[in-house]
Design an enzyme around this catalytic site. Structure first.
Site, PDB file in Angstrom:
ATOM      1  N   ASN A  70      -1.925  13.362  -3.834  1.00  0.00           N
ATOM      2  CA  ASN A  70      -1.272  12.962  -5.081  1.00  0.00           C
ATOM      3  C   ASN A  70      -1.661  11.533  -5.419  1.00  0.00           C
ATOM      4  O   ASN A  70      -1.870  10.698  -4.545  1.00  0.00           O
ATOM      5  CB  ASN A  70       0.253  13.119  -4.984  1.00  0.00           C
ATOM      6  CG  ASN A  70       0.922  11.896  -4.409  1.00  0.00           C
ATOM      7  OD1 ASN A  70       1.202  10.925  -5.122  1.00  0.00           O
ATOM      8  ND2 ASN A  70       1.144  11.891  -3.099  1.00  0.00           N
ATOM      9  N   ALA A  71      -1.745  11.311  -6.727  1.00  0.00           N
ATOM     10  CA  ALA A  71      -1.964   9.950  -7.229  1.00  0.00           C
ATOM     11  C   ALA A  71      -1.068   9.812  -8.459  1.00  0.00           C
ATOM     12  O   ALA A  71      -1.542   9.740  -9.590  1.00  0.00           O
ATOM     13  CB  ALA A  71      -3.428   9.728  -7.578  1.00  0.00           C
ATOM     14  N   VAL A  72       0.253   9.855  -8.194  1.00  0.00           N
ATOM     15  CA  VAL A  72       1.224   9.844  -9.292  1.00  0.00           C
ATOM     16  C   VAL A  72       1.338   8.430  -9.867  1.00  0.00           C
ATOM     17  O   VAL A  72       1.468   8.246 -11.079  1.00  0.00           O
ATOM     18  CB  VAL A  72       2.595  10.370  -8.812  1.00  0.00           C
ATOM     19  CG1 VAL A  72       3.647  10.235  -9.908  1.00  0.00           C
ATOM     20  CG2 VAL A  72       2.474  11.822  -8.373  1.00  0.00           C
ATOM     21  N   GLY A  73       1.287   7.425  -8.977  1.00  0.00           N
ATOM     22  CA  GLY A  73       1.310   6.042  -9.467  1.00  0.00           C
ATOM     23  C   GLY A  73       2.689   5.551  -9.849  1.00  0.00           C
ATOM     24  O   GLY A  73       2.838   4.841 -10.849  1.00  0.00           O
ATOM     25  N   ASN A 128       9.088   0.270  -0.323  1.00  0.00           N
ATOM     26  CA  ASN A 128       7.796   0.946  -0.288  1.00  0.00           C
ATOM     27  C   ASN A 128       6.701  -0.122  -0.262  1.00  0.00           C
ATOM     28  O   ASN A 128       6.396  -0.736  -1.281  1.00  0.00           O
ATOM     29  CB  ASN A 128       7.667   1.840  -1.528  1.00  0.00           C
ATOM     30  CG  ASN A 128       6.300   2.486  -1.652  1.00  0.00           C
ATOM     31  OD1 ASN A 128       5.458   2.335  -0.770  1.00  0.00           O
ATOM     32  ND2 ASN A 128       6.084   3.203  -2.738  1.00  0.00           N
ATOM     33  N   CYS A 131       2.197  -0.620  -1.914  1.00  0.00           N
ATOM     34  CA  CYS A 131       1.867  -0.995  -3.288  1.00  0.00           C
ATOM     35  C   CYS A 131       0.838  -2.119  -3.233  1.00  0.00           C
ATOM     36  O   CYS A 131       0.887  -2.964  -2.339  1.00  0.00           O
ATOM     37  CB  CYS A 131       3.110  -1.513  -4.025  1.00  0.00           C
ATOM     38  SG  CYS A 131       4.439  -0.308  -4.165  1.00  0.00           S
ATOM     39  N   LYS A 168       9.072   0.726   4.677  1.00  0.00           N
ATOM     40  CA  LYS A 168       8.292   1.970   4.762  1.00  0.00           C
ATOM     41  C   LYS A 168       6.826   1.645   5.019  1.00  0.00           C
ATOM     42  O   LYS A 168       6.177   0.953   4.243  1.00  0.00           O
ATOM     43  CB  LYS A 168       8.438   2.792   3.487  1.00  0.00           C
ATOM     44  CG  LYS A 168       7.704   4.113   3.592  1.00  0.00           C
ATOM     45  CD  LYS A 168       8.214   5.125   2.639  1.00  0.00           C
ATOM     46  CE  LYS A 168       7.422   6.407   2.739  1.00  0.00           C
ATOM     47  NZ  LYS A 168       7.777   7.330   1.683  1.00  0.00           N
ATOM     48  N   GLY A 248       4.906  16.017   6.533  1.00  0.00           N
ATOM     49  CA  GLY A 248       4.630  17.432   6.759  1.00  0.00           C
ATOM     50  C   GLY A 248       5.744  18.237   7.398  1.00  0.00           C
ATOM     51  O   GLY A 248       5.478  19.250   8.052  1.00  0.00           O
ATOM     52  N   GLY A 269       9.504  15.922   2.224  1.00  0.00           N
ATOM     53  CA  GLY A 269       8.824  15.574   0.975  1.00  0.00           C
ATOM     54  C   GLY A 269       8.129  16.758   0.337  1.00  0.00           C
ATOM     55  O   GLY A 269       8.731  17.527  -0.429  1.00  0.00           O
TER      56      GLY A 269
END
Ligand SMILES: Cc1cc2nc3c(=O)[nH]c(=O)nc-3n(C[C@H](O)[C@H](O)[C@H](O)COP(=O)(O)O)c2cc1C
EC number: 1.3.-.-
Length: 324
Positions: A70-73, A128, A131, A168, A248, A269
């Site tokens: 994923n590359a939701v950003g 998080n 970033c 995280k 996972g 997740g």
């Protein structure tokens, strides 16, 4: 007898060890159609940013063997909308809420923490660190122990004393223990791991990268051994620091594996994308599995795999008492 599933993040008690992973259940409203969010240990929000973000261009997701990219950003409405609508919605329902925050500078993380510090309904703040640091040529905070520690120390300094601050971590580092240690020295009350390692896939029909952003975060069962290794190494080095393990987890057995490695909370997740009931099912499966193995308390299983094979007893307190 039911297994005592209570667990702790610092001094905060959770009724059980299951939470959602950041970014996989937005701020909970969609998931609440399927079950009462108060029945899981906590709901972890998507990473909240200062300004609203549209996220990255599409395609943002690609299926991979045993996982996805994923590359939701960090798409989301920004902190104002979160505080006006989403957090009160969760607080009204008494959902224990771990608020994830994301920023591009230490000042931005700190400003977010300031906005959250007096907001009712924040159980913990998860920072998080994956970033890009815009003051350091976009180098991801989590790849640098000193930069991570600076963010954590600053967030800790403005956050209410009774709200645990979680760091995280990313597995994309040569030595996750040194980053973990830096975060704890900076004031982290607990650690979450793992965020998505960076991956890539190429569509052999179009002969172009599958994601518009070219690279993206890998998640799902493909990363579980990586998560188990990270949790194991950090628990071995910092046994008293609570760990939220993720990567996972599809079944109670997967959650149990991370608990044996040293996690006291487990986040779900990618599994939520194909099974919105996954948290409740995994919780039930985990409890059944613990009961079947003779555990009275979840706490007795945390980090159990670290004990030498001969010392396979599950109840350290019983053992200690009997050897007196
Ligand atoms: C679609 C998607 C969005 C995510 N967004 C975030 C996010 O906003 N903040 C964050 O810290 N992690 C985010 N993650 C990482 C997850 O929280 C989790 O660390 C990772 O996916 C490993 O768990 P899983 O294999 O169970 O998905 C995201 C993961 C996915 C798949």
């Amino acid at each position: 007898m039911p297994v005592d599933m209570r667990t702790y993040l610092g001094h905060v008690e959770l009724v059980n060890p299951i939470t959602t992973a950041a970014g996989c259940a937005a701020s909970g409203a969609e998931l609440a159609q399927f079950f009462d969010l108060g029945r899981i240990g906590a709901l972890t929000t998507r990473s909240i940013t200062m300004a609203p973000r549209a996220g990255r261009p599409t395609p943002r997701m690609a299926e991979t063997p045993s996982g996805m990219l994923n590359a939701v950003g960090l798409q989301g409405p920004g902190v104002d909308a979160f505080l006006e609508r989403e957090l009160p919605w969760l607080a009204q329902r008494s959902v224990r809420t771990v608020v994830s925050i994301g920023g591009g500078t230490v000042a931005e993380y700190t400003a977010l923490a300031r906005r959250l510090t007096d907001a009712p309904g924040v159980t913990a703040v998860e920072v998080n660190l994956s970033c890009p640091n815009i003051e350091d040529r976009g180098r991801v905070f989590a790849r640098d122990g000193a930069a991570s520690a600076e963010v954590i120390a600053s967030v800790r300094s403005v956050m209410r004393y009774d709200v645990p601050v979680l760091a995280k971590l990313s597995p994309d580092v040569p030595d996750i223990v040194s980053v973990a240690r830096a975060c704890v020295d900076g004031g982290a009350d607990a650690l979450s791991m793992i965020n998505n390692p960076l991956g890539m896939s190429i569509d052999t029909e179009t002969m172009r990268p599958a994601l518009a952003a070219v690279t993206g975060g890998l998640s799902g069962p493909a990363v579980r051994p990586l998560a188990v290794r990270c949790v194991w190494q950090v628990h071995a080095a910092l046994p008293s620091v609570p760990i939220i393990g993720m990567g996972g987890v599809l079944t109670g057995r997967d959650a149990f594996e991370l608990i044996l490695a040293g996690a006291c909370v487990v986040a779900v997740g990618t599994a939520l994308f194909h099974d919105p009931y996954a948290c409740m099912r995994i919780l039930r499966e985990l409890e059944e599995l613990l009961a079947a193995r003779g555990f009275n308390r979840l706490a007795d299983a945390v980090g159990l795999a670290h004990r030498p094979p001969g010392a396979s007893t599950r109840h350290r307190t019983d053992l200690e008492e009997s050897s007196l």
